[in-house]
Design a protein around this motif. Structure first.
Motif, PDB file in Angstrom:
ATOM      1  N   HIS A 185      16.759  -4.977 -32.619  1.00 13.09           N
ATOM      2  CA  HIS A 185      17.803  -5.407 -31.680  1.00 13.09           C
ATOM      3  C   HIS A 185      19.097  -5.429 -32.304  1.00 13.09           C
ATOM      4  N   PHE A 186      20.068  -4.730 -31.067  1.00 15.83           N
ATOM      5  CA  PHE A 186      21.343  -5.187 -31.189  1.00 15.83           C
ATOM      6  C   PHE A 186      21.599  -5.747 -29.903  1.00 15.83           C
ATOM      7  N   GLY A 187      21.661  -7.169 -30.003  1.00 13.43           N
ATOM      8  CA  GLY A 187      21.987  -8.006 -28.657  1.00 13.43           C
ATOM      9  C   GLY A 187      20.805  -8.077 -27.779  1.00 13.43           C
ATOM     10  N   SER A 188      20.884  -7.522 -26.830  1.00 11.28           N
ATOM     11  CA  SER A 188      19.441  -7.511 -25.758  1.00 11.28           C
ATOM     12  C   SER A 188      18.943  -5.884 -25.680  1.00 11.28           C
ATOM     13  N   VAL A 189      19.539  -4.971 -26.700  1.00 10.73           N
ATOM     14  CA  VAL A 189      19.131  -3.733 -26.763  1.00 10.73           C
ATOM     15  C   VAL A 189      18.189  -3.672 -27.744  1.00 10.73           C
ATOM     16  N   HIS A 190      17.125  -3.318 -27.371  1.00  6.03           N
ATOM     17  CA  HIS A 190      15.526  -2.974 -28.385  1.00  6.03           C
ATOM     18  C   HIS A 190      15.952  -1.650 -28.817  1.00  6.03           C
ATOM     19  N   VAL A 191      16.450  -1.470 -30.206  1.00 10.31           N
ATOM     20  CA  VAL A 191      16.800  -0.199 -30.599  1.00 10.31           C
ATOM     21  C   VAL A 191      15.510   0.529 -31.234  1.00 10.31           C
ATOM     22  N   LEU A 192      14.631  -0.382 -32.058  1.00  9.58           N
ATOM     23  CA  LEU A 192      13.630   0.145 -32.619  1.00  9.58           C
ATOM     24  C   LEU A 192      12.507  -0.660 -32.143  1.00  9.58           C
ATOM     25  N   ARG A 193      11.421   0.007 -31.582  1.00 15.30           N
ATOM     26  CA  ARG A 193      10.244  -0.734 -31.287  1.00 15.30           C
ATOM     27  C   ARG A 193       8.918  -0.399 -31.707  1.00 15.30           C
ATOM     28  N   GLY A 194       8.911  -0.823 -33.101  1.00 16.03           N
ATOM     29  CA  GLY A 194       7.633  -0.859 -33.688  1.00 16.03           C
ATOM     30  C   GLY A 194       7.212   0.459 -34.473  1.00 16.03           C
ATOM     31  N   VAL A 195       8.319   0.872 -35.213  1.00 12.92           N
ATOM     32  CA  VAL A 195       8.187   2.163 -36.066  1.00 12.92           C
ATOM     33  C   VAL A 195       7.246   2.016 -37.066  1.00 12.92           C
ATOM     34  N   ASP A 196       6.419   3.006 -37.178  1.00 11.71           N
ATOM     35  CA  ASP A 196       5.485   3.032 -38.417  1.00 11.71           C
ATOM     36  C   ASP A 196       5.675   4.581 -38.815  1.00 11.71           C
ATOM     37  N   LEU A 197       6.009   4.449 -40.253  1.00 10.75           N
ATOM     38  CA  LEU A 197       6.156   6.161 -40.600  1.00 10.75           C
ATOM     39  C   LEU A 197       6.208   6.064 -42.308  1.00 10.75           C
ATOM     40  N   THR A 198       5.467   7.288 -42.642  1.00 13.69           N
ATOM     41  CA  THR A 198       5.114   7.001 -44.105  1.00 13.69           C
ATOM     42  C   THR A 198       5.827   8.478 -44.614  1.00 13.69           C
ATOM     43  N   VAL A 199       6.283   8.591 -45.898  1.00 12.00           N
ATOM     44  CA  VAL A 199       6.926   9.726 -46.505  1.00 12.00           C
ATOM     45  C   VAL A 199       6.517   9.704 -47.773  1.00 12.00           C
TER      46      VAL A 199
ATOM     47  N   PHE B  80       9.892  13.294 -33.785  1.00 12.55           N
ATOM     48  CA  PHE B  80      10.738  13.537 -32.821  1.00 12.55           C
ATOM     49  C   PHE B  80      10.820  12.005 -32.188  1.00 12.55           C
ATOM     50  N   MET B  81      12.006  11.199 -31.900  1.00  6.82           N
ATOM     51  CA  MET B  81      11.977   9.970 -31.547  1.00  6.82           C
ATOM     52  C   MET B  81      12.590   9.971 -30.285  1.00  6.82           C
ATOM     53  N   ASP B  82      12.366   8.935 -29.734  1.00  7.19           N
ATOM     54  CA  ASP B  82      12.705   8.648 -28.059  1.00  7.19           C
ATOM     55  C   ASP B  82      12.853   7.478 -27.876  1.00  7.19           C
ATOM     56  N   ALA B  83      13.688   6.744 -27.274  1.00 12.73           N
ATOM     57  CA  ALA B  83      13.678   5.046 -26.721  1.00 12.73           C
ATOM     58  C   ALA B  83      13.311   4.388 -28.015  1.00 12.73           C
ATOM     59  N   GLY B  84      13.621   4.471 -29.295  1.00 11.38           N
ATOM     60  CA  GLY B  84      13.135   3.492 -30.286  1.00 11.38           C
ATOM     61  C   GLY B  84      11.934   3.755 -30.672  1.00 11.38           C
ATOM     62  N   MET B  85      11.028   4.699 -30.234  1.00 10.17           N
ATOM     63  CA  MET B  85       9.780   5.145 -30.808  1.00 10.17           C
ATOM     64  C   MET B  85       9.575   6.339 -31.356  1.00 10.17           C
ATOM     65  N   ILE B  86       8.557   6.529 -32.107  1.00  2.00           N
ATOM     66  CA  ILE B  86       8.289   8.039 -32.801  1.00  2.00           C
ATOM     67  C   ILE B  86       7.300   8.449 -31.287  1.00  2.00           C
ATOM     68  N   ALA B  87       7.702   9.345 -30.793  1.00  2.00           N
ATOM     69  CA  ALA B  87       6.857   9.969 -29.621  1.00  2.00           C
ATOM     70  C   ALA B  87       5.989  11.217 -29.901  1.00  2.00           C
ATOM     71  N   GLU B  88       6.467  11.770 -30.982  1.00  2.00           N
ATOM     72  CA  GLU B  88       5.717  12.749 -31.595  1.00  2.00           C
ATOM     73  C   GLU B  88       5.923  13.233 -32.752  1.00  2.00           C
ATOM     74  N   GLN B  89       4.888  13.749 -33.657  1.00  2.00           N
ATOM     75  CA  GLN B  89       5.308  14.233 -34.967  1.00  2.00           C
ATOM     76  C   GLN B  89       4.236  15.384 -35.446  1.00  2.00           C
ATOM     77  N   GLY B  90       4.821  16.252 -36.302  1.00  2.00           N
ATOM     78  CA  GLY B  90       3.840  17.037 -36.794  1.00  2.00           C
ATOM     79  C   GLY B  90       4.693  18.221 -37.670  1.00  2.00           C
ATOM     80  N   THR B  91       3.862  19.288 -37.847  1.00  2.00           N
ATOM     81  CA  THR B  91       4.687  20.423 -38.661  1.00  2.00           C
ATOM     82  C   THR B  91       5.751  21.038 -37.952  1.00  2.00           C
ATOM     83  N   PRO B  92       6.743  21.458 -38.736  1.00  2.00           N
ATOM     84  CA  PRO B  92       7.589  22.238 -37.729  1.00  2.00           C
ATOM     85  C   PRO B  92       7.125  23.177 -36.918  1.00  2.00           C
ATOM     86  N   GLU B  93       6.078  24.168 -37.310  1.00  2.00           N
ATOM     87  CA  GLU B  93       5.442  25.073 -36.401  1.00  2.00           C
ATOM     88  C   GLU B  93       5.080  24.224 -35.025  1.00  2.00           C
TER      89      GLU B  93
END
Length: 258
Positions: free
Chosen positions: A16-30, A224-237
């Motif tokens: 959060h930054f103040g009342s703004v929820h910037v990241l909303r439970g992001v899970d990511l593995t690289v 692809f991130m949107d509104a603090g969440m991962i909305a979609e991920q995949g190969t570039p294709e």
């Protein structure tokens, strides 16, 4: 990509930054050696996510692992206990970060900018540090600019010095935050060329970018991130040819229209 133990793991990251929820439970593995490109609209949390990985921001919830080790803090009795400063610095040194703005020391030459941290942080022998810095400046195409000051370099050259400076710490992974966005269009290619070379050498990279051709050609995976969440991920294709989410399709369509 072959299966490998992850280099970077994020679990349930909230910020959060103040009342703004910037990241909303992001899970990511690289994975090790993976080039992960993150795209999305401004304000979607992309840069904040990178800054959490490098401990420039501290999430309120969630866990970060770097090279299999829990980073920066431990969970304890339902809360968190921060690691001590030396342990945090040791982990941060494993994750190099390059920013939009180059942040070079103006009173130091290119070579001096690159040797500063290895000498002062890693306590590297000065001769060894200078040899490593010279080799890295050659790697990024600046062998003839080692004694130039930042004001004598173009924006693209300064950004390449910044990349060499991050590499001088011998990181296990590199984070790039819109590193071409402050550059004149004709200088973008030289910086992306250095990043392509790093990818070819097997460096683990997370790249926040608006350079869709780079993401398409160099990325192993696109998020692809949107509104603090991962909305979609995949190969570039998958992402660029047949995105599953309407929001992803709209974002890519808007890019084409501009």
């Amino acid at each position: 990509m072959t299966a490998a133990a992850p280099m970077i793991e994020l679990e349930g990251i909230h910020k959060h930054f103040g009342s703004v929820h910037v990241l909303r439970g992001v899970d990511l593995t690289v994975a090790r050696g993976e080039v992960l490109c993150i795209i999305g609209p401004s304000g979607s949390g992309k840069s904040t996510l990178l800054r959490c990985v490098n401990h420039l921001e501290t999430p309120e919830r969630g866990r970060i692992r770097i090279d299999g080790q829990v980073a920066y803090r431990d969970e304890s009795a339902g809360g968190f206990r921060a690691h001590h400063g030396r342990a945090i610095a040791a982990v941060r040194a494993q994750v190099g970060m390059v920013f939009q703005l180059f942040n070079l020391f103006p009173h130091m030459t290119a070579l001096q900018n690159v040797v500063e941290a290895p000498i002062s942080v890693l306590r590297l022998d000065k001769r060894v540090a200078r040899e490593r810095a010279s080799a890295l400046l050659q790697q990024v195409g600046l062998a003839d600019r080692v004694d130039y000051y930042p004001e004598e370099l173009s924006g693209g050259q300064q950004q390449r010095v910044a990349i060499a400076r991050a590499l001088a710490m011998e990181p296990k992974a590199m984070l790039f935050d819109e590193v071409t966005s402050a550059l004149d269009p004709e200088l973008v290619g030289e910086v992306l060329g250095v990043m392509r070379d790093l990818a070819a050498r097997g460096m683990t990279m997370i790249v926040v970018t608006h350079e869709m051709n780079f993401a398409r050609q160099v990325g192993h995976r696109v998020v692809f991130m949107d509104a603090g969440m991962i909305a979609e991920q995949g190969t570039p294709e998958q992402i660029f040819t047949a995105p599953a989410q309407p929001r992803t399709r709209a974002f890519l369509r808007d890019l084409k229209d501009h």
